[in-house]
Motif scaffolding. Structure first.
Motif, PDB file in Angstrom:
ATOM      1  N   GLY A  20       0.813  -1.214   0.000  1.00  0.00           N
ATOM      2  CA  GLY A  20       0.000   0.000   0.000  1.00  0.00           C
ATOM      3  C   GLY A  20       0.841   1.256   0.000  1.00  0.00           C
ATOM      4  O   GLY A  20       0.517   2.243  -0.667  1.00  0.00           O
ATOM      5  N   CYS A  21       1.939   1.218   0.750  1.00  0.00           N
ATOM      6  CA  CYS A  21       2.857   2.366   0.786  1.00  0.00           C
ATOM      7  C   CYS A  21       3.506   2.580  -0.580  1.00  0.00           C
ATOM      8  O   CYS A  21       3.645   3.723  -1.042  1.00  0.00           O
ATOM      9  N   PHE A  22       3.883   1.491  -1.241  1.00  0.00           N
ATOM     10  CA  PHE A  22       4.481   1.608  -2.578  1.00  0.00           C
ATOM     11  C   PHE A  22       3.483   2.220  -3.567  1.00  0.00           C
ATOM     12  O   PHE A  22       3.872   3.007  -4.439  1.00  0.00           O
ATOM     13  N   ALA A  23       2.218   1.833  -3.426  1.00  0.00           N
ATOM     14  CA  ALA A  23       1.190   2.393  -4.321  1.00  0.00           C
ATOM     15  C   ALA A  23       1.096   3.902  -4.148  1.00  0.00           C
ATOM     16  O   ALA A  23       1.017   4.651  -5.128  1.00  0.00           O
ATOM     17  N   HIS A  24       1.099   4.372  -2.890  1.00  0.00           N
ATOM     18  CA  HIS A  24       1.047   5.821  -2.660  1.00  0.00           C
ATOM     19  C   HIS A  24       2.317   6.502  -3.176  1.00  0.00           C
ATOM     20  O   HIS A  24       2.255   7.653  -3.641  1.00  0.00           O
ATOM     21  N   ALA A  25       3.443   5.820  -3.077  1.00  0.00           N
ATOM     22  CA  ALA A  25       4.693   6.427  -3.528  1.00  0.00           C
ATOM     23  C   ALA A  25       4.708   6.628  -5.042  1.00  0.00           C
ATOM     24  O   ALA A  25       5.200   7.652  -5.536  1.00  0.00           O
ATOM     25  N   LEU A  26       4.160   5.680  -5.790  1.00  0.00           N
ATOM     26  CA  LEU A  26       4.173   5.777  -7.257  1.00  0.00           C
ATOM     27  C   LEU A  26       2.932   6.458  -7.820  1.00  0.00           C
ATOM     28  O   LEU A  26       2.949   6.942  -8.952  1.00  0.00           O
ATOM     29  N   GLY A  27       1.851   6.464  -7.047  1.00  0.00           N
ATOM     30  CA  GLY A  27       0.629   7.074  -7.555  1.00  0.00           C
ATOM     31  C   GLY A  27       0.035   6.285  -8.705  1.00  0.00           C
ATOM     32  O   GLY A  27      -0.010   5.055  -8.689  1.00  0.00           O
ATOM     33  N   ILE A  28      -0.391   6.972  -9.738  1.00  0.00           N
ATOM     34  CA  ILE A  28      -1.052   6.329 -10.875  1.00  0.00           C
ATOM     35  C   ILE A  28      -0.120   5.362 -11.592  1.00  0.00           C
ATOM     36  O   ILE A  28      -0.574   4.411 -12.264  1.00  0.00           O
ATOM     37  N   GLU A  29       1.189   5.570 -11.455  1.00  0.00           N
ATOM     38  CA  GLU A  29       2.154   4.682 -12.099  1.00  0.00           C
ATOM     39  C   GLU A  29       2.146   3.274 -11.515  1.00  0.00           C
ATOM     40  O   GLU A  29       2.654   2.341 -12.126  1.00  0.00           O
ATOM     41  N   PHE A  30       1.566   3.130 -10.331  1.00  0.00           N
ATOM     42  CA  PHE A  30       1.522   1.805  -9.719  1.00  0.00           C
ATOM     43  C   PHE A  30       0.612   0.853 -10.497  1.00  0.00           C
ATOM     44  O   PHE A  30       0.678  -0.365 -10.298  1.00  0.00           O
ATOM     45  N   ARG A  31      -0.232   1.389 -11.372  1.00  0.00           N
ATOM     46  CA  ARG A  31      -1.088   0.514 -12.195  1.00  0.00           C
ATOM     47  C   ARG A  31      -0.252  -0.457 -13.026  1.00  0.00           C
ATOM     48  O   ARG A  31      -0.701  -1.565 -13.338  1.00  0.00           O
ATOM     49  N   LEU A  32       0.954  -0.036 -13.378  1.00  0.00           N
ATOM     50  CA  LEU A  32       1.810  -0.906 -14.170  1.00  0.00           C
ATOM     51  C   LEU A  32       2.297  -2.113 -13.361  1.00  0.00           C
ATOM     52  O   LEU A  32       2.721  -3.114 -13.947  1.00  0.00           O
ATOM     53  N   LEU A  33       2.236  -2.011 -12.034  1.00  0.00           N
ATOM     54  CA  LEU A  33       2.702  -3.105 -11.189  1.00  0.00           C
ATOM     55  C   LEU A  33       1.556  -3.963 -10.661  1.00  0.00           C
ATOM     56  O   LEU A  33       1.806  -4.900  -9.891  1.00  0.00           O
ATOM     57  N   LEU A  34       0.324  -3.643 -11.024  1.00  0.00           N
ATOM     58  CA  LEU A  34      -0.809  -4.406 -10.510  1.00  0.00           C
ATOM     59  C   LEU A  34      -0.765  -5.858 -10.955  1.00  0.00           C
ATOM     60  O   LEU A  34      -1.305  -6.740 -10.284  1.00  0.00           O
ATOM     61  N   MET A  35      -0.155  -6.121 -12.101  1.00  0.00           N
ATOM     62  CA  MET A  35      -0.065  -7.499 -12.580  1.00  0.00           C
ATOM     63  C   MET A  35       0.654  -8.396 -11.577  1.00  0.00           C
ATOM     64  O   MET A  35       0.346  -9.579 -11.439  1.00  0.00           O
ATOM     65  N   SER A  36       1.598  -7.819 -10.840  1.00  0.00           N
ATOM     66  CA  SER A  36       2.353  -8.624  -9.888  1.00  0.00           C
ATOM     67  C   SER A  36       1.922  -8.388  -8.450  1.00  0.00           C
ATOM     68  O   SER A  36       2.333  -9.147  -7.569  1.00  0.00           O
ATOM     69  N   ALA A  37       1.126  -7.378  -8.196  1.00  0.00           N
ATOM     70  CA  ALA A  37       0.787  -7.029  -6.810  1.00  0.00           C
ATOM     71  C   ALA A  37      -0.641  -7.382  -6.431  1.00  0.00           C
ATOM     72  O   ALA A  37      -0.896  -7.765  -5.283  1.00  0.00           O
ATOM     73  N   LEU A  38      -1.599  -7.246  -7.356  1.00  0.00           N
ATOM     74  CA  LEU A  38      -3.007  -7.375  -6.977  1.00  0.00           C
ATOM     75  C   LEU A  38      -3.378  -8.793  -6.587  1.00  0.00           C
ATOM     76  O   LEU A  38      -4.101  -9.021  -5.606  1.00  0.00           O
ATOM     77  N   TYR A  39      -2.920  -9.780  -7.358  1.00  0.00           N
ATOM     78  CA  TYR A  39      -3.277 -11.169  -7.081  1.00  0.00           C
ATOM     79  C   TYR A  39      -2.820 -11.602  -5.681  1.00  0.00           C
ATOM     80  O   TYR A  39      -3.610 -12.169  -4.903  1.00  0.00           O
ATOM     81  N   PRO A  40      -1.578 -11.340  -5.284  1.00  0.00           N
ATOM     82  CA  PRO A  40      -1.173 -11.708  -3.911  1.00  0.00           C
ATOM     83  C   PRO A  40      -1.977 -10.991  -2.835  1.00  0.00           C
ATOM     84  O   PRO A  40      -2.277 -11.579  -1.789  1.00  0.00           O
TER      85      PRO A  40
END
Length: 1093
Positions: free
Chosen positions: A636-656
């Motif tokens: 969650g902290c990483f998501a706030h740090a990257l903002g909208i750019e964190f969408r690119l990492l959802l492929m590896s973060a959302l499922y877990p």
């Protein structure tokens, strides 16, 4: 108001009084003079100033002993004259100054004369007024080398009064007078000094600096009881005097050789030459005094005193940072120590001072101050591990405040410390040590998540902005309990991430993360805060830094940490004891108090083994739970740090994250939910539902692949469960095939993984019931209309019997009878006959069927899913595992709710499920009987007449017999009985039996069975909850057959005697008439009142 404005008139009124006072020096004459002065204008009194002052000064100079009251009156009168006039002559100023000081002098001692407090206060106020009455540059005549002894005497006199007097008023007045005497007051009346005059005054006051500084230090560090205002005034005089005498700008202009003034040699010896040697010696002595002051005042209980200390630090650092170089570390220590003061005003003042220092680059561009700060940080980092293990919470808090303040002041310069391997390791060791969690709490392992409602509620609560930022359970640390310390540690880590070398820090703490399980949780917490600091989240920065990581670099670092967090060895940790389930099953088999209580409070189903059994494993499981929670918070902290750019990492973060959102450990589930909310906020999704819907294709594909590898991916059903809890009906077309895969896997693995698959199916059916509620409403409305027609018909016949007009049309009676016969056939199992009868009044439907006789209409997706699930659950109703049977009963109940609008699908399935359900109701564990009865109530509500005959034959006799058998037991039992499983079973049956009778529209014989079984529970000997439940049964029976219910109740107790309206009629005789009051009376009367009402 003044009456005499001209000097002539004023002289005429004042002359006799002045002459009289000159002749006779008495207090009365002085008061008489002062009363006359009140009627003279200021301008007239200015012209007559010396004339009026003469008799007053003459009185003071007259030899011999004088009364204190006389001296006090004279001084007060002089003060009044000086307050309304200006002194324009140097001689008069110097003479008055000496005469007032002599009023308190003692000829035989250097101490003030032993006079009254009133006289001391009057003299001090007179001196204060005298200094302000001097006109223009006249005041400087007091500050000549020749007047040095007089000034010294006055300063010594005032300091003695401040230190020795008990009166707070005298102390405060003396300090104000001392501040004015040293020309450090803020009043605009005094002339501005040029550089030469400033230097001369500095040389002059330097002679008094030792006495002033030491005496004021004793006053400041004295007893708290003297009051905070005295300490504040003393602090102000101290730092204004020191900053004036030791000002760097002034000392830079001091010549190397001492000038020789043209005055007496004895006086010339008193004048100090402020050369380099004097500056060094004085600075060393002042450093000791300043250290003593700051240690005392920084912990003073009054916040205004601490604010004045901040003023002292600001003034001395701005003006004396070179001359008081050795004091800088103590001054900075105060500043960084009070930056997190408990008082917001002190915090604000400190932050303002620090910000001003940063804006003026006083620290960063000053090599000496930077070296001092770096040295202090080095020393603190060296001692930090020892301090963190030896200090109490308050000591740790103070130490960490210092550390944070040094980091703030140094800003980008902290890399000098971080690049030192020894100091980096010491700083790291201290942070890792102090952040060690206390993982001995058994409740964290005990608290389980049973039921799928938690995430759904979170999702629905986020349907409208603003999103709620979820907060996890409070952490408990081994080495501190104060929550403020944890907040400080977070700020320190964020400051390191903001100013420090991020690659160095992340590599270092990632290495510690992988080095040992003991360090893993602390390292993860620090990594999370480093990323937040690097992104500038909630960082109170004093300096701008150009060395911060770019967004691309930050994303690369986050990807590496994320990969570490979600790896197999760090993500799938053991958080529960597998043997726990077996013990739970054994516990459920018995009806002891612990099992029953657990059955009610479903969030604590885990039985509590002995402490010896838990001690080897609880700590490790708690540690793993916290490890996963910290990693989830990090995502969650990483998501706030990257903002909208964190969408690119959802492929590896959302499922877990979805895996952990469905975890059975309550704390993990809650933190994962908060992480989903953090991702929504950071990535601009409206809610978790929106997040899942936008990424459903990727999630469904991943689930579909993992379902075929259940041995390797056992948590896959949990992800599907979490998706359904947080999504809406738009998800259904995407997951239809996945649900079929789940059903197929259930068929193949029902022995090993039935529990996890059933949990998913329960969530799916709950979501379908939530997404498609309209069918339920239509069916319910249809049944209500039918019952209303039947009830209206019954009421019509009743009113007709009472002599009212019968208004029910014949067509309605005919339709009611036909419906009754048709429903009776259905209840008897003649379904085909009812179908034939239904085809006759529907020619249009028959015509449609004739057009396409071989085409079967396709079912809606939700109906087909519910039908398929129900088929599997019917087979599992007889499973040997109790938990599986309980879960199957819950799923069946949801299937019935979803299929309620499709009777053609529902009724055959109910027919197939009936026999296994009867076995669950009549021959199973009490917990299963409770769930089965709940399902039966739902079936009665949805299927109605279809179950009437089956219920009457298969279930009602055994239920009634069970109630009758258990009634004597509950009547004799004590208060503990309400905690037993038998009581809960009785209560559930009584609470549901009435509504079942109503829904199934039972006939007379069946109603009598129900009434006979429930009458016993109207006894006052029964527990109160059972009495209330029994009354609810009769309230429902009133709706089905009020006449029979009335008769049954009156047979038990009849409160009235019914007289025949005519002698030819037989008298009414009921068994309950003329009976004395019994244990049933109260409940019967309540029910009869309800019936009559």
């Amino acid at each position: 108001m003044a009456v005499f404005d001209s000097p002539q008139e004023a002289f005429g009124i004042l002359r006799p009084v002045c002459v009289q006072l000159t002749k006779t020096q008495t207090a009365e004459n002085v008061e008489h003079l002062q009363s006359k002065l009140h009627v003279v204008s200021d301008s007239a009194l200015q012209d007559l100033q010396e004339y009026v002052l003469f008799p007053l000064r003459f009185t003071l100079k007259t030899p011999g002993t004088k009364k204190e009251s006389l001296v006090q009156r004279v001084v007060e009168c002089i003060t009044f004259v000086l307050s309304t006039t200006c002194i324009k002559k140097q001689d008069l100023l110097q003479e008055l100054f000496s005469e007032l000081c002599l009023c308190l002098s003692s000829p035989n001692s250097q101490q003030p004369a032993p006079v009254s407090e009133e006289l001391k206060l009057a003299v001090v106020q007179g001196l204060h007024t005298l200094m302000h009455s001097a006109y223009g540059d006249i005041i400087l005549s007091l500050y000549q080398p020749c007047t040095l002894p007089h000034l010294g005497f006055a300063i010594s006199l005032l300091l003695t009064l401040v230190e020795q007097e008990k009166s707070k008023q005298i102390k405060a007045s003396a300090l104000k007078c001392l501040q004015v005497l040293l020309l450090q007051c803020d009043c605009p009346d005094h002339p501005k000094l040029d550089d030469i005059e400033t230097k001369q005054l500095g040389d002059l006051f330097a002679s008094f600096l030792p006495g002033i500084s030491t005496t004021l230090t004793r006053i400041i560090t004295g007893d708290f009881k003297q009051g905070h205002m005295i300490i504040i005034s003393a602090l102000r005089v101290f730092y204004k005097t020191v900053s004036f005498i030791m000002a760097d700008e002034q000392l830079a202009r001091i010549p190397k050789d001492k000038e020789k003034p043209s005055i007496e040699p004895r006086v010339a010896e008193l004048i100090v030459h402020r050369d380099a040697n004097w500056i060094k010696n004085t600075g060393d002595k002042l450093t000791a005094l300043i250290e003593k002051i700051v240690e005392f005042v920084s912990v003073h209980p009054h916040w205004k005193t601490r604010i004045e200390l901040v003023e002292l630090v600001q003034d001395l650092l701005l003006n004396c940072k070179q001359s008081l170089l050795k004091s800088v570390s103590h001054l900075l220590k105060v500043l960084v120590g009070l930056v997190n003061d408990e008082n917001p005003d002190v915090q604000s003042k400190c932050n303002h001072v620090l910000k001003s220092f940063a804006d003026q680059r006083i620290v960063v561009e000053n090599r000496a101050l930077t070296d001092i700060l770096s040295e202090n940080l080095h020393s603190l980092a060296t001692a930090l591990p020892r301090l963190m293990s030896s200090q109490d919470d308050q000591g740790k808090y103070s130490t960490l405040i210092l550390l944070l303040g040094y980091l703030k002041l140094l800003g980008p310069k902290i890399n000098f410390v971080l690049h030192s391997v020894a100091h980096l390791h010491r700083l790291t060791k201290a942070l890792i040590q102090v952040l060690e969690l206390d993982v001995a709490d058994v409740k964290i392992v005990e608290e389980r998540r049973w039921g799928p409602d938690g995430l759904a509620e979170s999702s629905s609560s986020l349907s409208e902005p603003p999103l709620y930022n979820s907060k996890s359970q409070r952490r408990y640390f081994r080495f501190f309990t104060d929550e403020r310390i944890f907040l400080l540690l977070r700020q320190i880590c964020r400051m390191l991430g903001y100013y420090g070398d991020l690659y160095l820090l992340v590599d270092h703490f990632t290495e510690l993360y992988n080095e040992s399980v003991m360090y893993r949780k602390q390292a993860a917490m620090i990594l999370n805060e480093l990323i937040a600091g690097a992104a500038g989240i909630d960082v109170e920065a004093l300096h701008e830094t150009k060395s911060r990581a770019s967004p691309e670099e930050l994303k690369e670092i986050i990807m590496s940490i994320l990969e570490e967090y979600t790896s197999q060895k760090n993500w799938y940790l053991v958080t529960s004891n597998e043997a726990e389930g077996n013990r739970e099953d054994l516990t459920m088999k018995h009806s002891d108090l612990q099992a029953i209580t657990s059955g009610v409070h479903t969030c604590h189903l885990t039985p509590l083994p002995s402490s010896s059994e838990l001690s080897p494993t609880v700590c490790s499981m708690n540690s793993n739970i916290w490890q996963i929670c910290i990693q989830l918070e990090g995502i969650g902290c990483f998501a706030h740090a990257l903002g909208i750019e964190f969408r690119l990492l959802l492929m590896s973060a959302l499922y877990p994250v979805l895996e952990k959102a469905g975890d059975k450990t309550l704390l993990i589930s809650q933190v994962a939910t908060g992480t989903m909310i953090d991702i929504c906020q950071a990535c601009a999704y409206d809610s978790p539902r929106d997040l899942i819907n936008h990424n459903a294709d990727y999630l469904v594909n991943e689930i579909s692949l993992n379902l075929h590898q259940m041995a390797l991916c056992p948590h896959t059903p949990v992800v599907l469960e979490s998706m359904f809890q947080n999504s809406d009906a738009s998800l259904l077309p995407l997951v239809e095939d996945v649900i079929q895969d789940v059903l197929f896997s259930l068929d193949q693995l029902h022995d090993e993984r039935a529990a996890s698959f059933l949990s998913v199916l329960h969530t799916v059916l709950a979501a379908l019931a939530r997404w498609f509620p309209e069918a339920k409403d239509d069916k319910q409305l249809q049944k209500q209309n039918f019952r209303k027609e039947k009830y209206d018909l019954h009421q019509g016949s009743a009113t007709h019997g009472k002599g009212f007009a019968f208004t029910t049309p014949a067509e309605e009676i005919e339709r009611f009878l036909l419906d009754y016969l048709r429903n009776k056939d259905v209840a008897d199992g003649n379904v085909s006959d009812s179908d034939n009868e239904e085809e006759q009044p529907l020619p249009l439907e028959a015509e449609r069927n004739d057009v396409c006789p071989d085409v079967e209409a396709s079912l809606p997706v939700q109906t087909q899913i519910a039908k398929d699930v129900m088929e599997r659950c019917i087979h599992l109703l007889s499973d040997k595992d109790l938990k599986t049977r309980l879960k199957v009963l819950d799923v069946l109940e949801l299937c019935v709710t979803v299929l309620q609008s499709c009777e053609n699908q529902l009724l055959p399935m109910v027919h197939r499920a009936w026999l296994p359900l009867v076995h669950r109701l009549t021959n199973d564990d009490p917990l299963a009987v409770l769930r089965a009865f709940k399902l039966l109530c739902t079936l009665g509500n949805k299927c109605g007449d279809f179950l009437r005959n089956r219920f009457s034959k298969d279930i009602l006799p055994k239920l009634a017999g069970s109630l009758v058998t258990q009634a004597p037991v509950s009547a004799r039992a004590g208060p503990v009985y309400s905690h037993t499983l038998a009581f809960k079973l009785q209560l559930a049956v009584l609470q549901g039996l009435g509504s079942l009778c109503h829904e199934l529209d039972l006939g007379g014989g069946d109603l009598n069975k129900v009434a006979d079984a429930c009458l016993i529970y109207l006894s006052a000997k029964q527990p109160m909850k059972l009495q209330e439940a029994a009354r609810s049964v009769f309230l429902h029976l009133m709706k089905v057959d009020p006449d029979t219910t009335w008769f049954i109740l009156n047979e038990l107790h009849c409160p009235l005697l019914y007289e025949p309206p005519h002698p030819s009629l037989h008298p009414v005789s009921l068994s309950g008439m003329a009976k004395p009051r019994t244990e049933y009376t109260d409940n019967v009367l309540l029910l009869l009142a309800e019936l009559q009402g």
